[in-house]
Design a protein around this motif. Structure first.
Motif, PDB file in Angstrom:
ATOM      1  N   ARG A  81     -26.403   6.910 -18.495  1.00  0.00           N
ATOM      2  CA  ARG A  81     -25.421   6.131 -19.237  1.00  0.00           C
ATOM      3  C   ARG A  81     -24.491   7.021 -20.045  1.00  0.00           C
ATOM      4  O   ARG A  81     -23.359   6.654 -20.315  1.00  0.00           O
ATOM      5  N   GLU A  86     -16.681   4.514 -18.479  1.00  0.00           N
ATOM      6  CA  GLU A  86     -16.205   3.126 -18.462  1.00  0.00           C
ATOM      7  C   GLU A  86     -17.292   2.116 -18.817  1.00  0.00           C
ATOM      8  O   GLU A  86     -17.094   0.932 -18.698  1.00  0.00           O
ATOM      9  N   GLY A  87     -18.443   2.582 -19.182  1.00  0.00           N
ATOM     10  CA  GLY A  87     -19.530   1.674 -19.506  1.00  0.00           C
ATOM     11  C   GLY A  87     -20.615   1.724 -18.444  1.00  0.00           C
ATOM     12  O   GLY A  87     -20.407   2.223 -17.338  1.00  0.00           O
ATOM     13  N   HIS A  89     -24.140  -0.543 -16.913  1.00  0.00           N
ATOM     14  CA  HIS A  89     -24.970  -1.744 -16.909  1.00  0.00           C
ATOM     15  C   HIS A  89     -26.024  -1.582 -15.845  1.00  0.00           C
ATOM     16  O   HIS A  89     -25.709  -1.354 -14.682  1.00  0.00           O
ATOM     17  N   ASN A 109     -21.917   1.202 -23.903  1.00  0.00           N
ATOM     18  CA  ASN A 109     -20.485   1.468 -24.022  1.00  0.00           C
ATOM     19  C   ASN A 109     -20.288   2.746 -24.819  1.00  0.00           C
ATOM     20  O   ASN A 109     -20.857   2.905 -25.909  1.00  0.00           O
ATOM     21  N   SER A 110     -19.495   3.633 -24.263  1.00  0.00           N
ATOM     22  CA  SER A 110     -19.176   4.881 -24.941  1.00  0.00           C
ATOM     23  C   SER A 110     -17.999   4.662 -25.876  1.00  0.00           C
ATOM     24  O   SER A 110     -17.078   3.919 -25.560  1.00  0.00           O
ATOM     25  N   ASP A 123     -25.708   0.932 -27.228  1.00  0.00           N
ATOM     26  CA  ASP A 123     -26.563   0.321 -26.218  1.00  0.00           C
ATOM     27  C   ASP A 123     -27.037  -1.039 -26.695  1.00  0.00           C
ATOM     28  O   ASP A 123     -27.496  -1.164 -27.834  1.00  0.00           O
TER      29      ASP A 123
END
Length: 158
Positions: A81, A86-87, A89, A109-110, A123
Motif C-alpha cells: 500500500r 492513487e490509493g 484497496h 490513501n497516501s 488506512d
C-alpha cells in the motif's frame, strides 16, 4: 465576543466533531508516517484489533497485524500500500492482538505535500470476516454439490 473568539470556538467545535467521527466509527483507522510506521490509531482500532495507541505507535501496520507469523503474507501485502500513489484497496487476512484471524478490507490513501513527497498514509480497515466466512462456506457447498453430481456419472462409466 469578538470575531476571533467566535472563529476559535467554531474551529474547536469542528475539531471535536472530527475526532468524534473518527473515534466512534466501527472501522479501525491508522495513520502512518512516510516511513510506514504508525503515528496514530483511533479507538476503533483498539476495539477491532485489540491494539491500543501505546501498542501500535511506531510499529509498521503490516508487522503489527501479521501476528508474528513468519510466512510474511500479511506484512508483504500491507507493505504494498505504501507504493500505491492513487490509493490501495484489498481484502487482507490479519491477526488481532490475541492471534485471532480477521479478514479486513483495507482502504489506504497516501497524503502528499505540495512538492509531491509522501507525508502520511491513512488506512481504514473494515472487518469483513462474516462475509468471507459466508463466501468460503458457499464455495465448499458448491464444490461438494459438483462432486455429488459427478459421482453417479462416473459409476455408470459415462
Amino acid at each position: 465576543m469578538c470575531i476571533r473568539d467566535s472563529a476559535d470556538a467554531e474551529r474547536q467545535e469542528e475539531i471535536r466533531l472530527l475526532l468524534l467521527g473518527i473515534n466512534e466509527t466501527g472501522n479501525a483507522v491508522a495513520v502512518s508516517g512516510s516511513d510506514g510506521r504508525i503515528v496514530y490509531v483511533n479507538d476503533g482500532f483498539q476495539r477491532m484489533l485489540g491494539f491500543g495507541r501505546g501498542d501500535a505507535v511506531h510499529q509498521e501496520l503490516g508487522e503489527l497485524l501479521a501476528g508474528g507469523r513468519p510466512d510474511g503474507g500479511t506484512r508483504e501485502e500491507l507493505d504494498r500500500r505504501i507504493a500505491c500513489r492513487e490509493g490501495y484497496h484489498k481484502d487482507v487476512l490479519v491477526y488481532d492482538r490475541c492471534g485471532k484471524p480477521l479478514w479486513v478490507s483495507v482502504m489506504a490513501n497516501s497524503v502528499f505535500d505540495d512538492r509531491g513527497t509522501l507525508v502520511n498514509i491513512v488506512d481504514v480497515l473494515t472487518d469483513i470476516t462474516p462475509t468471507k466466512v459466508h463466501e468460503v462456506l458457499q464455495r465448499r457447498v458448491l464444490q461438494l454439490s459438483l462432486i455429488h453430481i459427478s459421482e453417479p456419472t462416473r459409476r455408470r462409466g459415462i
